[in-house]
Design a protein around this motif. Sequence first.
Motif, short mmCIF file in Angstrom:
data_model
loop_
_atom_site.label_atom_id
_atom_site.label_comp_id
_atom_site.label_asym_id
_atom_site.label_seq_id
_atom_site.Cartn_x
_atom_site.Cartn_y
_atom_site.Cartn_z
N PHE A 7 0.78 -1.29 0.08
CA PHE A 7 -0.08 -0.06 -0.03
C PHE A 7 0.85 1.20 0.02
O PHE A 7 2.04 1.28 0.44
CB PHE A 7 -0.84 -0.08 1.18
CG PHE A 7 -1.97 -0.73 1.06
CD1 PHE A 7 -3.18 -0.36 0.44
CD2 PHE A 7 -2.10 -1.97 1.55
CE1 PHE A 7 -4.46 -1.16 0.28
CE2 PHE A 7 -3.14 -3.12 1.42
CZ PHE A 7 -4.40 -2.50 0.74
N CYS A 13 -7.01 7.83 -4.30
CA CYS A 13 -7.50 7.13 -5.76
C CYS A 13 -7.93 8.19 -6.53
O CYS A 13 -8.77 9.17 -6.18
CB CYS A 13 -8.35 5.94 -5.49
SG CYS A 13 -9.07 5.75 -6.98
N GLU A 18 -10.84 7.92 -2.54
CA GLU A 18 -10.56 7.61 -1.10
C GLU A 18 -9.12 7.46 -0.92
O GLU A 18 -8.19 7.20 -1.90
CB GLU A 18 -11.02 6.02 -1.01
CG GLU A 18 -12.64 5.82 -1.20
CD GLU A 18 -13.25 6.61 -0.07
OE1 GLU A 18 -12.62 6.26 0.98
OE2 GLU A 18 -14.16 7.24 -0.20
N ASP A 20 -5.73 5.97 1.18
CA ASP A 20 -5.01 4.54 1.58
C ASP A 20 -5.77 3.32 1.08
O ASP A 20 -5.98 2.40 1.75
CB ASP A 20 -5.14 4.83 3.11
CG ASP A 20 -4.18 5.87 3.91
OD1 ASP A 20 -3.12 6.19 3.08
OD2 ASP A 20 -4.38 6.26 4.85
N CYS A 21 -5.94 3.44 -0.06
CA CYS A 21 -6.65 2.46 -0.99
C CYS A 21 -5.89 2.04 -2.05
O CYS A 21 -6.31 0.90 -2.73
CB CYS A 21 -8.17 2.55 -1.08
SG CYS A 21 -8.18 3.94 -2.21
N ARG A 23 -2.65 0.35 -3.81
CA ARG A 23 -1.49 -0.52 -3.72
C ARG A 23 -0.93 -0.69 -5.10
O ARG A 23 -1.38 -0.47 -6.09
CB ARG A 23 -1.99 -1.83 -3.07
CG ARG A 23 -2.55 -2.70 -4.16
CD ARG A 23 -3.21 -3.88 -3.22
NE ARG A 23 -3.98 -4.68 -3.96
CZ ARG A 23 -4.60 -5.92 -3.62
NH1 ARG A 23 -4.44 -6.48 -2.36
NH2 ARG A 23 -5.14 -6.44 -4.45
N CYS A 35 -6.71 0.36 -7.21
CA CYS A 35 -7.35 0.81 -5.90
C CYS A 35 -8.13 -0.52 -5.53
O CYS A 35 -8.90 -1.30 -6.49
CB CYS A 35 -8.35 1.82 -6.25
SG CYS A 35 -9.43 2.09 -4.96
N ARG A 37 -10.91 -0.39 -3.55
CA ARG A 37 -12.10 -0.18 -3.35
C ARG A 37 -13.00 -0.08 -4.79
O ARG A 37 -13.98 -0.40 -4.96
CB ARG A 37 -12.14 1.14 -2.44
CG ARG A 37 -11.74 1.13 -1.13
CD ARG A 37 -12.43 2.10 -0.23
NE ARG A 37 -12.04 1.66 1.01
CZ ARG A 37 -10.97 2.35 1.75
NH1 ARG A 37 -10.54 3.38 1.11
NH2 ARG A 37 -10.73 2.03 2.89
#
Length: 87
Positions: A7, A13, A18, A20-21, A23, A35, A37
């Motif tokens: 991450f 994103c 969002e 911290d989503c 990686r 992402c 999410r």
Amino acid sequence: MTVIKRFIAGAVCPRCGEMDCIRTYRDDEREYKECIRCDYEDSMRLDGQPEMEELETRVNRENKPQIEEGAQPLLFTPNPGTSRKDH
């Protein structure tokens, strides 16, 4: 070869907004970002080469438009009776 996905702290994103989503992981040729999410995906080559050739536009076109001899450009001036606030 095992792929290790990490991450990116503080990354947002570009699709869903969002934090911290996102990686990232890489293989021998490319680095990938995704992402978790919204299923956003992006990748780039590790060697720095562009993905594709530049699209031809009026700016990078080799054959510039021909201007007829004696042609004059049109100059648009605002109507002196109106101000910009009226529009």
